[in-house]
Design an enzyme around this catalytic site. Structure first.
Site, PDB file in Angstrom:
ATOM      1  N   ASN A   1       6.841 -14.527  -0.111  1.00 18.67           N
ATOM      2  CA  ASN A   1       6.120 -13.489   0.645  1.00 18.67           C
ATOM      3  C   ASN A   1       5.479 -14.061   1.903  1.00 18.67           C
ATOM      4  O   ASN A   1       5.401 -13.383   2.929  1.00 18.67           O
ATOM      5  CB  ASN A   1       5.070 -12.818  -0.245  1.00 18.67           C
ATOM      6  CG  ASN A   1       5.682 -11.759  -1.132  1.00 18.67           C
ATOM      7  OD1 ASN A   1       6.116 -10.716  -0.646  1.00 18.67           O
ATOM      8  ND2 ASN A   1       5.768 -12.032  -2.425  1.00 18.67           N
TER       9      ASN A   1
ATOM     10  N   ASN B   1      -3.546  -8.196  -1.288  1.00 22.66           N
ATOM     11  CA  ASN B   1      -2.774  -8.895  -2.327  1.00 22.66           C
ATOM     12  C   ASN B   1      -1.507  -8.097  -2.591  1.00 22.66           C
ATOM     13  O   ASN B   1      -1.473  -6.888  -2.389  1.00 22.66           O
ATOM     14  CB  ASN B   1      -3.599  -8.996  -3.616  1.00 22.66           C
ATOM     15  CG  ASN B   1      -2.850  -9.760  -4.691  1.00 22.66           C
ATOM     16  OD1 ASN B   1      -2.221 -10.789  -4.416  1.00 22.66           O
ATOM     17  ND2 ASN B   1      -2.870  -9.255  -5.917  1.00 22.66           N
TER      18      ASN B   1
ATOM     19  N   HIS C   1       1.380  -7.291  -5.616  1.00 23.96           N
ATOM     20  CA  HIS C   1       1.562  -7.390  -7.064  1.00 23.96           C
ATOM     21  C   HIS C   1       2.892  -6.728  -7.452  1.00 23.96           C
ATOM     22  O   HIS C   1       3.207  -5.638  -6.954  1.00 23.96           O
ATOM     23  CB  HIS C   1       0.390  -6.694  -7.772  1.00 23.96           C
ATOM     24  CG  HIS C   1       0.472  -6.828  -9.252  1.00 23.96           C
ATOM     25  ND1 HIS C   1       0.190  -8.003  -9.910  1.00 23.96           N
ATOM     26  CD2 HIS C   1       0.855  -5.951 -10.212  1.00 23.96           C
ATOM     27  CE1 HIS C   1       0.376  -7.837 -11.204  1.00 23.96           C
ATOM     28  NE2 HIS C   1       0.777  -6.595 -11.410  1.00 23.96           N
TER      29      HIS C   1
ATOM     30  N   GLU D   1       9.075  -6.309  -2.121  1.00 19.20           N
ATOM     31  CA  GLU D   1       7.798  -6.942  -1.742  1.00 19.20           C
ATOM     32  C   GLU D   1       7.883  -7.435  -0.303  1.00 19.20           C
ATOM     33  O   GLU D   1       6.953  -7.281   0.490  1.00 19.20           O
ATOM     34  CB  GLU D   1       7.485  -8.126  -2.668  1.00 19.20           C
ATOM     35  CG  GLU D   1       7.140  -7.733  -4.087  1.00 19.20           C
ATOM     36  CD  GLU D   1       6.772  -8.943  -4.946  1.00 19.20           C
ATOM     37  OE1 GLU D   1       6.125  -9.874  -4.434  1.00 19.20           O
ATOM     38  OE2 GLU D   1       7.142  -8.966  -6.133  1.00 19.20           O
TER      39      GLU D   1
ATOM     40  N   LEU E   1     -10.797 -13.977  -6.714  1.00 18.83           N
ATOM     41  CA  LEU E   1     -11.820 -14.267  -5.710  1.00 18.83           C
ATOM     42  C   LEU E   1     -13.187 -13.803  -6.207  1.00 18.83           C
ATOM     43  O   LEU E   1     -13.313 -12.722  -6.785  1.00 18.83           O
ATOM     44  CB  LEU E   1     -11.505 -13.557  -4.387  1.00 18.83           C
ATOM     45  CG  LEU E   1     -10.125 -13.792  -3.778  1.00 18.83           C
ATOM     46  CD1 LEU E   1     -10.089 -13.186  -2.372  1.00 18.83           C
ATOM     47  CD2 LEU E   1      -9.763 -15.266  -3.723  1.00 18.83           C
TER      48      LEU E   1
END
Ligand code: GRF
Length: 204
Positions: free
Chosen positions: A16, A108, A110, A175, A94
């Site tokens: 990614n 993010n 997923h 993604e 985090l």
């Protein structure tokens, strides 16, 4: 005009990360990759980032509290005027200091259609549950795992002959499309967050 600076945080392979760097190179994502940070020294993505001429840092979480580790990373990000942080296979939660330091400015990715199948092995979870549609999600990061407001999702059909590997590969392909798209959306002036919902005219 100066392009917004983004940082990419990784722990492993970095496909990614490469998708984001490709999008920057091709002008699909108007940004500058300021730094790639990994908590794992052996992360393959670090080599790939260096090959592209992007600065890399290793900041190990070992022998530090979460807060100390987060603070160290945040300091490096602030030093470079980073505007958007993209977690790309970053295997750490985090803490509140980090999340508050970049409110609605941390993304993010997923490999499921959240809120289904958060956590590790999302593709295996999807197969085990027998869903016929799964996919991937880019979301803003809060302090809970795979939880913040959703920016973009893409559906992927589960086929009868799918294995974890074949399904993961088809999700990963998607993604790589939606992560740069989502990063570009979040950087738009009219991007806004209202509760759990995100809005951007460019997406309509
Ligand atoms: C991806 O499946 C991503 O959705 C998940 O971790 C994996 C990272 O892969 N968060 P890569 O390092 O980007 O290749």
């Amino acid at each position: 005009m100066q392009k917004p600076k983004i940082a990419i945080l990784i722990s492993g392979r970095g496909s990614n990360l490469l998708a984001l760097l490709d999008a920057i190179r091709d002008g699909r994502l108007e940004a500058e990759a300021a730094v790639v940070i990994s908590n794992v020294e052996s992360a393959a993505g670090l080599v790939r980032a260096r090959e592209r001429g992007v600065e890399t840092l290793v900041i190990s979480h070992k022998n530090r509290t979460r807060e100390e580790h987060d603070r160290e990373i945040v300091a490096e990000l602030k030093r470079r005027d980073v505007e958007l942080v993209c977690l790309a296979g970053y295997m750490r939660l985090l803490g509140s200091f980090f999340v508050r330091s970049f409110e609605n400015r941390i993304l993010n990715i997923h490999p499921s259609l959240l809120p289904a199948f958060p956590g590790v092995d999302a593709q295996r979870q999807a197969l085990a549950h027998g869903v016929k549609i799964t996919g991937c999600t880019v979301h803003l990061v809060d302090e809970q795992l795979d939880h913040g407001p959703i920016v973009l999702q893409r559906a992927v059909e589960v086929l009868d002959h799918d294995t974890v590997e074949s399904l993961s590969a088809r999700i990963l392909e998607q993604e790589h499309h939606i992560y740069p798209e989502a990063a570009a959306l979040v950087l738009k002036k009219d991007f806004r967050v209202d509760g759990r919902r995100t809005f951007c005219q460019d997406r309509d």
